[in-house]
Design a protein around this motif. Structure first.
Motif, PDB file in Angstrom:
ATOM      1  N   ASP A 131      23.091 -18.337  -9.090  1.00  0.00           N
ATOM      2  CA  ASP A 131      23.848 -19.137  -8.131  1.00  0.00           C
ATOM      3  C   ASP A 131      24.678 -18.291  -7.159  1.00  0.00           C
ATOM      4  O   ASP A 131      25.552 -18.805  -6.484  1.00  0.00           O
ATOM      5  N   ALA A 132      24.413 -17.006  -7.089  1.00  0.00           N
ATOM      6  CA  ALA A 132      25.182 -16.126  -6.208  1.00  0.00           C
ATOM      7  C   ALA A 132      24.868 -16.412  -4.742  1.00  0.00           C
ATOM      8  O   ALA A 132      23.736 -16.728  -4.383  1.00  0.00           O
ATOM      9  N   ASP A 133      25.894 -16.325  -3.913  1.00  0.00           N
ATOM     10  CA  ASP A 133      25.710 -16.490  -2.478  1.00  0.00           C
ATOM     11  C   ASP A 133      25.035 -15.244  -1.905  1.00  0.00           C
ATOM     12  O   ASP A 133      25.297 -14.124  -2.364  1.00  0.00           O
ATOM     13  N   GLY A 144      14.234  -2.156   6.321  1.00  0.00           N
ATOM     14  CA  GLY A 144      15.344  -2.580   5.488  1.00  0.00           C
ATOM     15  C   GLY A 144      14.898  -2.783   4.060  1.00  0.00           C
ATOM     16  O   GLY A 144      13.707  -2.790   3.745  1.00  0.00           O
ATOM     17  N   LEU A 145      15.858  -2.925   3.205  1.00  0.00           N
ATOM     18  CA  LEU A 145      15.632  -3.170   1.795  1.00  0.00           C
ATOM     19  C   LEU A 145      16.335  -4.468   1.446  1.00  0.00           C
ATOM     20  O   LEU A 145      17.523  -4.633   1.716  1.00  0.00           O
ATOM     21  N   VAL A 146      15.612  -5.400   0.867  1.00  0.00           N
ATOM     22  CA  VAL A 146      16.171  -6.682   0.468  1.00  0.00           C
ATOM     23  C   VAL A 146      16.228  -6.700  -1.049  1.00  0.00           C
ATOM     24  O   VAL A 146      15.223  -6.461  -1.723  1.00  0.00           O
ATOM     25  N   LEU A 147      17.427  -6.953  -1.582  1.00  0.00           N
ATOM     26  CA  LEU A 147      17.628  -6.980  -3.029  1.00  0.00           C
ATOM     27  C   LEU A 147      17.916  -8.390  -3.486  1.00  0.00           C
ATOM     28  O   LEU A 147      18.669  -9.120  -2.840  1.00  0.00           O
ATOM     29  N   ALA A 148      17.357  -8.760  -4.623  1.00  0.00           N
ATOM     30  CA  ALA A 148      17.637 -10.072  -5.209  1.00  0.00           C
ATOM     31  C   ALA A 148      19.046 -10.069  -5.786  1.00  0.00           C
ATOM     32  O   ALA A 148      19.535  -9.049  -6.268  1.00  0.00           O
ATOM     33  N   ALA A 149      19.702 -11.215  -5.724  1.00  0.00           N
ATOM     34  CA  ALA A 149      21.044 -11.347  -6.298  1.00  0.00           C
ATOM     35  C   ALA A 149      20.953 -11.274  -7.814  1.00  0.00           C
ATOM     36  O   ALA A 149      19.955 -11.671  -8.418  1.00  0.00           O
ATOM     37  N   ASN A 150      22.014 -10.777  -8.444  1.00  0.00           N
ATOM     38  CA  ASN A 150      22.041 -10.674  -9.906  1.00  0.00           C
ATOM     39  C   ASN A 150      22.184 -12.034 -10.579  1.00  0.00           C
ATOM     40  O   ASN A 150      21.602 -12.284 -11.614  1.00  0.00           O
ATOM     41  N   ALA A 151      22.951 -12.903  -9.982  1.00  0.00           N
ATOM     42  CA  ALA A 151      23.186 -14.219 -10.574  1.00  0.00           C
ATOM     43  C   ALA A 151      22.362 -15.271  -9.834  1.00  0.00           C
ATOM     44  O   ALA A 151      22.158 -15.194  -8.627  1.00  0.00           O
TER      45      ALA A 151
END
Length: 100
Positions: free
Chosen positions: A38-40, A29-36
């Protein structure tokens, strides 16, 4: 957590290997960091990510492979003399014959 292995970490994304305790399968799998900040978190998965939506819907409407299916395929392949291409491409393959 012990069934997740981080294969490569590039800061804002990581490649992971996942082992399923329920079925014993292994996938990547590929795990991506959230852009914001405080993003859920978002879990974006599919039962069969290798299938397009139409194929996934077609598969969902069919029963799972049974023990009888496995035995029938074993019997079918027991006398098979062709290769995989002949099995998949040969219109006569449905009755167990091969042109190979």
């Amino acid at each position: 957590m012990d069934r997740i292995a981080v294969l490569a970490d590039r800061g804002d994304f990581a490649f992971v290997e996942l082992d399923c305790l329920a079925c014993g399968s292994r996938t990547m799998g590929l795990v991506l960091a959230a852009n914001a900040v405080d993003a859920d978190p978002v879990l974006d998965t599919a039962d069969h990510p290798e299938l397009d939506p139409a194929a996934a819907a077609r598969m969902a409407s069919r029963p799972p492979v049974s023990e009888d299916d496995v035995v029938a395929m074993h019997r079918f392949l027991a006398d098979w003399t062709g290769d995989l291409h002949a099995l998949l491409d040969d219109p006569d393959a449905a009755d167990g014959r091969s042109r190979a």
